[in-house]
Write an enzyme that holds these catalytic residues in place. Structure first.
Site, PDB file in Angstrom:
ATOM      1  N   PRO A   5     -55.337 -40.346  45.977  1.00  0.00           N
ATOM      2  CA  PRO A   5     -55.372 -39.051  46.497  1.00  0.00           C
ATOM      3  C   PRO A   5     -56.193 -38.931  47.831  1.00  0.00           C
ATOM      4  O   PRO A   5     -57.520 -38.381  47.973  1.00  0.00           O
ATOM      5  CB  PRO A   5     -56.337 -38.386  45.295  1.00  0.00           C
ATOM      6  CG  PRO A   5     -57.196 -39.623  44.841  1.00  0.00           C
ATOM      7  CD  PRO A   5     -56.300 -40.629  45.186  1.00  0.00           C
ATOM      8  N   CYS A   6     -55.409 -39.112  48.896  1.00  0.00           N
ATOM      9  CA  CYS A   6     -55.938 -39.061  50.175  1.00  0.00           C
ATOM     10  C   CYS A   6     -56.218 -37.383  50.642  1.00  0.00           C
ATOM     11  O   CYS A   6     -57.254 -37.033  51.578  1.00  0.00           O
ATOM     12  CB  CYS A   6     -55.132 -39.382  51.332  1.00  0.00           C
ATOM     13  SG  CYS A   6     -53.412 -39.244  51.203  1.00  0.00           S
ATOM     14  N   HIS A   7     -55.489 -36.757  49.874  1.00  0.00           N
ATOM     15  CA  HIS A   7     -55.875 -35.287  50.024  1.00  0.00           C
ATOM     16  C   HIS A   7     -57.241 -34.818  49.607  1.00  0.00           C
ATOM     17  O   HIS A   7     -57.665 -33.655  50.289  1.00  0.00           O
ATOM     18  CB  HIS A   7     -54.722 -34.401  49.313  1.00  0.00           C
ATOM     19  CG  HIS A   7     -54.805 -34.521  48.044  1.00  0.00           C
ATOM     20  ND1 HIS A   7     -54.216 -35.725  47.269  1.00  0.00           N
ATOM     21  CD2 HIS A   7     -55.128 -33.619  46.578  1.00  0.00           C
ATOM     22  CE1 HIS A   7     -54.393 -35.363  45.983  1.00  0.00           C
ATOM     23  NE2 HIS A   7     -55.106 -34.611  45.768  1.00  0.00           N
TER      24      HIS A   7
END
Length: 179
Positions: free
Chosen positions: A135-137
């Site tokens: 989850p880089c967001h």
């Protein structure tokens, strides 16, 4: 051999890539660095079991469930530093955000260094080859700015809203290199 397939999602078409029984890539259409970690041409194949498992995981995610990252065999391709950053990304809880600076402090500690550049961390986050699942967001600027998502800031906002992240204090900057 590297194989690929596509998945139709609420945020657009997603390309999946695998090697052996592991997911090695997940990119949205138009995403920066799309497929750049895959060392050879991918062959389209929709019948590989890992793709079915990932599609079911994504179905659950996009309907508001909180599937666990550990349910999938992930094998992102990258160097030791990037692998370390991506491992930290996997530890960010659903519906929460962390700053690039926080990750820099954690990676520096793991590497036995006094400090680490937030920009270096940003580069590793931006080159995450398995977006959404890793989850880089969920990474934001220290001032709450929503920058640095290779799928675009608009998509980052949609994913954070899907996870019911408290958006108060977060904002889209007026200008910047990572928009």
């Amino acid at each position: 051999m590297y194989y690929s397939t596509t998945y139709s999602s609420p945020i657009g078409t997603i390309t999946l890539a695998c090697h052996n029984d592991n997911l090695v890539g997940l990119w949205t259409n138009g995403q920066k660095y799309h497929g750049d970690t895959i060392p050879e041409a991918m062959i389209e194949n929709n019948d590989i079991p890992i793709f079915g498992a990932v599609k079911k995981w994504l179905d659950r995610y996009f309907t508001g469930e909180q599937p666990d990252i550990s349910e999938l065999p992930l094998a992102p391709i990258g160097g030791e530093f990037r692998q370390g950053v991506w491992k930290i990304l996997c530890e960010i809880p659903y519906g929460k955000v962390i700053t690039y600076g926080d990750i820099a402090k954690r990676i520096a500690m793991k590497m036995g260094k006094e400090s680490m550049s937030s920009q270096a961390v940003g580069g590793a986050v931006g080159h995450n080859p398995i977006s959404i699942i890793i989850p880089c967001h969920r990474v934001v600027g220290s001032n709450g700015s929503l920058t640095g998502f290779s799928g675009g800031v608009g998509m980052k906002v949609k994913l954070l809203e899907l996870e019911s992240v408290d958006m108060r204090g977060l904002f889209i900057p007026k200008k910047g290199t990572a928009l």
